[in-house]
Design a protein around this motif. Structure first.
Motif, PDB file in Angstrom:
ATOM      1  N   UNK A 226       0.688  -1.071   0.029  1.00  0.00           N
ATOM      2  CA  UNK A 226       0.228  -0.112  -0.149  1.00  0.00           C
ATOM      3  C   UNK A 226       0.774   1.344  -0.340  1.00  0.00           C
ATOM      4  N   UNK A 227       1.380   1.526  -0.971  1.00  0.00           N
ATOM      5  CA  UNK A 227       2.416   2.603  -0.581  1.00  0.00           C
ATOM      6  C   UNK A 227       2.197   3.830  -0.806  1.00  0.00           C
TER       7      UNK A 227
ATOM      8  N   UNK B 208       0.573  -1.525  -5.209  1.00  0.00           N
ATOM      9  CA  UNK B 208       1.870  -1.074  -5.713  1.00  0.00           C
ATOM     10  C   UNK B 208       3.257  -1.609  -4.822  1.00  0.00           C
ATOM     11  N   UNK B 209       4.280  -1.537  -6.303  1.00  0.00           N
ATOM     12  CA  UNK B 209       5.402  -1.782  -5.473  1.00  0.00           C
ATOM     13  C   UNK B 209       6.111  -0.874  -4.784  1.00  0.00           C
TER      14      UNK B 209
ATOM     15  N   UNK C  12       4.966   9.546  -0.169  1.00  0.00           N
ATOM     16  CA  UNK C  12       5.058   8.713  -1.757  1.00  0.00           C
ATOM     17  C   UNK C  12       6.557   7.901  -1.141  1.00  0.00           C
ATOM     18  N   UNK C  13       7.770   8.140  -0.831  1.00  0.00           N
ATOM     19  CA  UNK C  13       8.596   7.430  -0.887  1.00  0.00           C
ATOM     20  C   UNK C  13       9.455   7.264   0.617  1.00  0.00           C
ATOM     21  N   UNK C  14       9.069   7.384   1.732  1.00  0.00           N
ATOM     22  CA  UNK C  14       9.015   7.083   2.557  1.00  0.00           C
ATOM     23  C   UNK C  14       9.390   8.054   3.254  1.00  0.00           C
TER      24      UNK C  14
END
Length: 400
Positions: free
Chosen positions: A23-24, A379-380, A219-221
């Motif tokens: 679930x990114x 999503x990956x 969205x990128x951590x």
């Protein structure tokens, strides 16, 4: 060297919780380095960057470093980086500022592929000032956004176009440059929402041709902060300010209220983390970002192909859209089972996905998916493995 997913997973403590995180779109898992940076900055920075105290100077340095990091991420100029609590909030303030360009006899172009954050603010200002709204539609079968539409949609009176760099719902990546070239022919501006593209694509604001790019650190951590990047920083002094500071200049003209300095420190660390995904990457941060994201893309290309083949092997599962140009994100339905029940079944088996009416509302409404019970979006991430995909497929198979 092959992408080392095991090394990346070891840098993110929350992956030890026993869940499969697909679930990114709800925010990627946060690296330990980011958490530690935020914690340290909370203890060391002041609540203002304008004082002469050492902690105030430290806060000012945090803001400057965050602008530089975001600029490196998108290939922009730090002077054009606007920082704020959330990319949706920043887009809303941007719409207020640019509303002076809109009025009776003018128009703007929106996309069905976009999330609400890059749609609702523009609809509000268009309704307020009487501007005409035109919609770029998706192909139902592929979920592509055909670029031939731009020629027809953009008229001599069009003042603005808002477009996603990649859909966080179905993964489709439209031809942003074609949109930019067309809107610039009539003197308009292009605002690109890149929440679905980072960290999957190597972003370059100049190659995109976008006038403004919006990004969101979760969205990128990264922490819960966002940014707008203006390709031409001088534009910031030519549009109406929204800042409460009458003396604000440059990027500060678009920043309302104070900064969360600790979170901005975490923003910088999260971009450094992206730049270090490929352990062998060297050079400037921008160069390391390019090498790391390229390595991640190679890994994701193979993993996403495996995911698609695995889902296609389940007769009850239908993947929505198959755009050939995309990021590794997709939505799917399970025949006869509403999305909320699919999500609950997966969660019962410790698999996290995204679902619900807030998930891709306008796009899935346009496709008729919400009328049939909605969709699951997955999503990956840099930490996704084939084992986790196998777990997803196993438990989806149990619904058949």
């Amino acid at each position: 060297m092959a992408f080392d997913v095991a090394r990346v997973r070891g840098l993110i403590p929350s992956l030890g919780d026993g869940w499969v995180h697909l679930d990114p779109q709800a925010g990627m898992q946060i690296p330990d380095a980011v958490s530690r940076t935020v914690s340290t900055a909370f203890r060391a920075s002041a609540s203002s960057s304008s004082g002469r105290h050492v902690s105030s100077r430290r806060s000012a340095a945090i803001v400057a470093a965050a602008r530089e990091a975001v600029a490196d991420l998108v290939g922009g100029d730090p002077a054009g980086v606007v920082l704020g609590a959330d990319r949706a909030v920043l887009l809303a303030w941007l719409a207020e500022s640019l509303s002076s360009r809109l009025g009776l006899g003018t128009g703007l172009v929106l996309s069905r592929l976009d999330e609400e954050a890059n749609v609702a603010p523009w609809l509000r200002v268009a309704s307020r000032y009487g501007a005409q709204v035109r919609w770029a539609e998706v192909e139902i079968e592929t979920c592509e956004l055909p670029s031939w539409q731009f020629e027809e949609l953009v008229q001599p009176t069009t003042r603005l176009m808002a477009l996603t760099a990649a859909s966080p719902i179905v993964g489709s990546a439209p031809a942003v440059r074609a949109a930019a070239d067309r809107i610039h022919e009539v003197g308009g501006l292009l605002v690109v929402d890149a929440i679905g593209a980072a960290p999957y694509a190597h972003l370059d604001i100049n190659d995109l041709g976008a006038d403004v790019v919006a990004v969101s650190a979760p969205s990128w951590g990264g922490p819960q902060v966002g940014a707008l990047v203006f390709r031409d920083p001088t534009l910031l002094d030519r549009i109406p300010a929204v800042s409460l500071n009458p003396y604000a200049r440059g990027a500060e003209r678009m920043e309302v209220g104070g900064h969360q300095f600790a979170l901005l420190a975490g923003l910088t660390t999260s971009i450094d983390f992206l730049a270090g995904l490929e352990e062998t990457a060297t050079g400037t941060r921008r160069q390391r970002l390019e090498a790391s994201i390229s390595s991640l893309q190679g890994y994701h290309d193979q993993l996403f192909d495996y995911l698609m083949r695995s889902l296609d092997a389940l007769p009850q599962v239908t993947v929505i859209g198959r755009s050939p140009i995309r990021v590794p994100t997709l939505s799917f339905t399970v025949a006869g089972v509403p999305a909320d029940k699919v999500a609950a079944h997966l969660a019962d088996n410790r698999i996290a996905t995204v679902s619900g009416p807030q998930n891709g509302g306008r796009l899935l409404d346009a496709l008729g998916v919400n009328d049939e019970g909605g969709a699951i979006t997955i999503g990956l991430a840099p930490y996704t493995t084939r084992y986790e995909i196998n777990q997803l497929v196993k438990h989806l198979g149990a619904l058949g």
